[in-house]
Design a protein around this motif. Structure first.
Motif, short mmCIF file in Angstrom:
data_model
loop_
_atom_site.label_atom_id
_atom_site.label_comp_id
_atom_site.label_asym_id
_atom_site.label_seq_id
_atom_site.Cartn_x
_atom_site.Cartn_y
_atom_site.Cartn_z
N LEU A 150 1.00 -1.14 -0.18
CA LEU A 150 0.05 -0.02 0.12
C LEU A 150 0.86 1.17 -0.08
O LEU A 150 1.46 1.59 1.03
N ILE A 151 1.21 1.72 -1.13
CA ILE A 151 1.89 2.86 -1.44
C ILE A 151 1.28 4.31 -1.57
O ILE A 151 0.23 4.51 -2.30
N ILE A 152 1.55 5.07 -0.45
CA ILE A 152 1.05 6.38 -0.30
C ILE A 152 1.88 7.58 -0.89
O ILE A 152 3.01 7.90 -0.27
N LEU A 153 1.68 8.14 -1.89
CA LEU A 153 2.52 9.33 -2.42
C LEU A 153 2.17 10.73 -2.00
O LEU A 153 1.24 10.61 -1.34
N PRO A 154 3.10 11.51 -1.82
CA PRO A 154 2.61 12.72 -1.22
C PRO A 154 1.81 13.54 -1.95
O PRO A 154 1.67 13.17 -3.20
N LYS A 155 1.20 14.45 -1.46
CA LYS A 155 0.32 15.39 -2.42
C LYS A 155 0.98 15.86 -3.69
O LYS A 155 2.09 15.99 -3.54
N PRO A 156 0.35 16.11 -4.76
CA PRO A 156 0.70 16.60 -6.09
C PRO A 156 1.59 18.05 -5.49
O PRO A 156 1.24 18.88 -4.90
N ASN A 157 2.87 18.08 -6.00
CA ASN A 157 3.87 19.05 -6.10
C ASN A 157 4.42 19.18 -4.56
O ASN A 157 5.00 20.24 -4.27
N GLN A 158 4.24 18.12 -3.95
CA GLN A 158 5.06 18.33 -2.47
C GLN A 158 6.17 17.22 -2.70
O GLN A 158 5.93 16.09 -2.97
N PRO A 159 7.19 17.73 -2.49
CA PRO A 159 8.43 16.96 -2.72
C PRO A 159 8.79 15.93 -1.48
O PRO A 159 8.29 16.41 -0.33
N TYR A 160 9.59 15.15 -1.74
CA TYR A 160 9.88 14.40 -0.30
C TYR A 160 11.01 15.12 0.30
O TYR A 160 11.80 15.93 -0.30
N PRO A 161 11.11 14.84 1.49
CA PRO A 161 12.15 15.56 2.42
C PRO A 161 13.55 14.98 2.23
O PRO A 161 14.14 14.82 3.22
N PHE A 162 13.76 14.32 1.13
CA PHE A 162 15.00 13.66 0.87
C PHE A 162 15.45 13.65 -0.66
O PHE A 162 14.59 13.98 -1.31
N PRO A 163 16.56 13.37 -1.23
CA PRO A 163 16.53 13.50 -2.67
C PRO A 163 15.76 12.61 -3.26
O PRO A 163 15.50 11.45 -3.10
N LYS A 164 15.42 13.18 -4.47
CA LYS A 164 14.43 12.37 -5.12
C LYS A 164 14.86 11.13 -5.75
O LYS A 164 15.94 11.15 -6.36
N PRO A 165 14.52 10.03 -5.72
CA PRO A 165 15.01 8.71 -5.97
C PRO A 165 14.96 8.56 -7.68
O PRO A 165 13.91 9.10 -7.94
N TYR A 166 15.70 7.74 -8.10
CA TYR A 166 15.62 7.75 -9.56
C TYR A 166 14.64 6.58 -9.93
O TYR A 166 13.71 6.78 -10.90
N LYS A 167 14.37 5.89 -8.74
CA LYS A 167 13.23 4.78 -9.23
C LYS A 167 12.69 4.21 -7.90
O LYS A 167 13.61 4.21 -6.62
N GLN A 168 11.67 3.69 -7.53
CA GLN A 168 10.85 3.11 -6.43
C GLN A 168 10.82 1.53 -6.37
O GLN A 168 9.99 1.31 -7.42
N VAL A 169 11.14 0.91 -5.41
CA VAL A 169 11.03 -0.59 -5.69
C VAL A 169 10.39 -0.98 -4.41
O VAL A 169 10.99 -1.18 -3.05
N PRO A 170 9.17 -1.62 -4.44
CA PRO A 170 8.78 -2.42 -3.02
C PRO A 170 9.36 -3.75 -2.82
O PRO A 170 9.42 -4.58 -3.77
N ILE A 171 9.71 -3.85 -1.78
CA ILE A 171 10.17 -5.34 -1.41
C ILE A 171 9.41 -5.93 -0.31
O ILE A 171 9.73 -5.34 0.89
N MET A 172 8.77 -7.01 -0.66
CA MET A 172 7.96 -7.78 0.30
C MET A 172 8.72 -8.85 1.18
O MET A 172 8.94 -9.82 0.12
N PHE A 173 8.99 -8.99 2.51
CA PHE A 173 9.22 -10.25 2.99
C PHE A 173 8.10 -11.11 3.52
O PHE A 173 7.10 -10.63 3.93
N GLY A 174 8.20 -12.38 3.10
CA GLY A 174 6.83 -13.25 3.49
C GLY A 174 7.69 -14.55 3.83
O GLY A 174 8.72 -14.91 4.01
#
Length: 580
Positions: A150-174
């Motif tokens: 369940l990925i919740i992105l910031p509101k439009p035009n609100q940046p992350y408080p850290f450097p913008k990543p090149y890519k985002q990757v979910p990794i789930m342990f099961g």
């Protein structure tokens, strides 16, 4: 231009002024999210792992299940249709569910489960949250295969408080069981002994090359040199805390349980079931012409059996040549019982605590509670007459409890009973605020380790400020317990080893920038103090996120009353709320 579309300059000015007036008058319009619709078909799917093919319960035939993506402020409408013989419910783990407790999901707590061929629509708005969470089944051990990001992105035009990543990757342990997980826990509850452990851990549903017959079922993270990747790590394993590391690489931790934290660097992470952690992975500036193992294995200090295996994925650079001949590097993970590593890692988490993301930890509290958490036993009694046996310690049955109360689930949902004022016979409101029989919690166990049974809750007036000290015990072995609170985030203001000392330990609390989470690992043979404000009316479960301990009764409930104003009251139940 037609007369229908042409506007005079005066009309344009008037429309502009009207729009500005609306934003001033109704500021929520400016930040209003969108409504996102999803459909979850609960269905069987044949899946092969470890050269073992079996039919598992899935969402839309996927294992793990589909990603749910939204932005802060969005409304989620998820239609769940149950096509299998098992009952089902879905919990949106970490979502605050403000006034929408009917959508929280734990069976027999906020809803009755969705029965075969029945449908339920989960309808809720994501308020004041952004980051990584996950959804999962919340009935018996269905969570073993029914879960997803369940990925919740910031509101439009609100940046992350850290450097913008090149890519985002979910990794789930099961965890993967060759047997049916429902049969595993059913047998354990029948015998009174411990359940069989899983046959493998998984990364995004794949067991990896360290398990037999699994080299082709390996998760591979392909990266480019000189890039920053945001790894969204989620521990959906049933029963195990996990260490995680990538050979010759380090992480910058930037978020925990959908809350930003002060960034810190580490080469090894510890993540309990129910926790999520976002990390930045900066790849090497030049392709190293090598591949790197991503390993995870359990942290465990108890006396029972556990899955003592290691899951491996592979990090490889896209420009690597001759993958079959390149060296493979392996990270060094801590010892399985490395409590000192866990403690040092946990102590690094601090809230970001900025003007945009402030800390609102209660500086004073109205109510204080001390809850012991741990294992115990139940006497055999007359259970043998119900075809049950007693294969727990010394001819007893395993149990688990808070304040020595093991909580069985009722046949009517707690929230429904509370809302309709028909709680008599469903639950009582006398859950003890401190242990009824104090003892040396982390020392020599008492002679009597039997637990009592009771479906009990604590009632809180709206807006009560609360402190709970969760005290681990050494009964049947000291171990960490990941405790999850539904409907709320809480601040972790203090933790330590041994028994909590109310005259000394609060003096060292962090009330400036404590981390905010929804799941906390109670230290092995230690304690943790959390604070929250009871500003979300409803009935909210608090429980251990080891499913075996949950099955043995390690849970309790909070009843938070309505406030005086309309927006402080629980919304009425939806018309399609499942019936028991």
């Amino acid at each position: 231009m037609s007369a229908a579309t042409a506007m005079s300059p005066a009309a344009v000015l008037m429309a502009f002024l009207l729009a500005i007036t609306c934003l001033w008058t109704f500021p929520q319009v400016a930040n209003a999210g969108v409504t996102r619709h999803y459909k979850f078909n609960i269905e069987l799917k044949n899946i092969t792992r470890l050269c073992h093919t079996k039919s598992i319960v899935t969402v839309n035939g996927k294992f793990p299940g589909p990603r749910v993506i939204a932005r802060e402020g969005d409304r989620l409408v998820v239609k769940v249709v149950n096509h299998v013989s098992n009952n089902i419910s879905i919990h949106w783990h970490g979502i605050r569910q403000l006034r929408s407790g009917w959508a929280d999901g734990p069976s027999y707590v906020t809803q009755c489960p969705i029965q075969t061929n029945q449908t339920y629509v989960y309808n809720f708005t994501i308020t004041g949250q952004r980051g990584t969470l996950f959804w999962h089944a919340h009935i018996t051990w269905m969570r073993a295969t029914v879960y997803g990001p369940l990925i919740i992105l910031p509101k439009p035009n609100q940046p992350y408080p850290f450097p913008k990543p090149y890519k985002q990757v979910p990794i789930m342990f099961g965890e993967w069981f060759n047997a049916d997980p429902e049969a595993v826990i059913s047998q354990a509850l029948q015998t009174g002994g411990g359940p069989n452990v899983s046959d493998a851990y998984t990364l995004n549903g794949l067991p990896g090359p360290l398990y037999n017959c699994s080299a082709k079922d390996t998760y591979k993270l392909k990266v480019k040199p000189g890039k920053t990747y945001l790894l969204r790590l989620i521990n959906a394993a049933l029963n195990d805390d996990l260490f995680f590391s990538i050979a010759n690489h380090s992480f910058t931790v930037v978020e925990a349980d959908a809350g930003y934290v002060k960034p810190f660097n580490t080469s090894v992470l510890l993540i309990t079931p129910g926790q999520t952690t976002n990390v930045l992975l900066k790849t090497k500036p030049v392709s190293p012409n090598a591949t790197f193992y991503m390993l995870a294995r359990p942290y465990f200090t108890g006396q029972g059996t556990f899955d003592n295996t290691t899951i491996a994925g592979i990090l490889e650079y896209e420009e690597t040549q001759n993958l079959t001949t390149t060296p493979v590097f392996t990270p060094v993970l801590p010892a399985i019982n490395a409590t000192n590593v866990v403690s040092n890692f946990s102590s690094k988490f601090r809230a970001l605590a900025t003007a945009q993301f402030p800390v609102t930890v209660p500086q004073t509290v109205d109510r204080t509670f001390l809850f012991t958490v741990g294992l115990g036993i139940s006497p055999c009694g007359n259970n043998k007459t119900n075809n049950q046996t007693c294969q727990g310690p010394n001819g007893t049955r395993f149990a688990a409890s808070m304040n020595n109360i093991s909580m069985p689930l009722p046949s009517t949902a707690l929230l429904q009973a509370y809302y309709t004022k028909k709680s008599n016979g469903v639950f009582t409101t006398d859950f003890p605020i401190t242990p009824l029989n104090p003892f040396n919690y982390t020392g020599t166990p008492p002679n009597n380790t039997f637990v009592a049974n009771g479906t009990k809750a604590v009632v809180l007036p709206f807006n009560t400020t609360v402190e709970v000290v969760l005290q681990g015990t050494s009964i049947l072995g000291a171990e960490s317990h990941p405790i999850h609170l539904h409907g709320y985030n809480f601040y972790i203001v203090g933790q330590g080893f041994g028994n909590f000392d109310p005259s000394k330990d609060p003096k060292s609390y962090n009330l400036v920038d404590p981390v905010e989470r929804n799941t906390v690992g109670v230290p092995t043979a230690g304690w943790v103090a959390i604070r929250f404000r009871a500003d979300n009316p409803g009935v909210w479960l608090m429980h251990c996120h080891f499913d075996v301990h949950l099955s043995w009764g390690l849970r309790m409930a909070w009843v938070v009353m309505d406030g005086k104003l309309p927006h402080q009251k629980l919304l009425p139940p939806p018309s399609d709320l499942p019936k028991c």
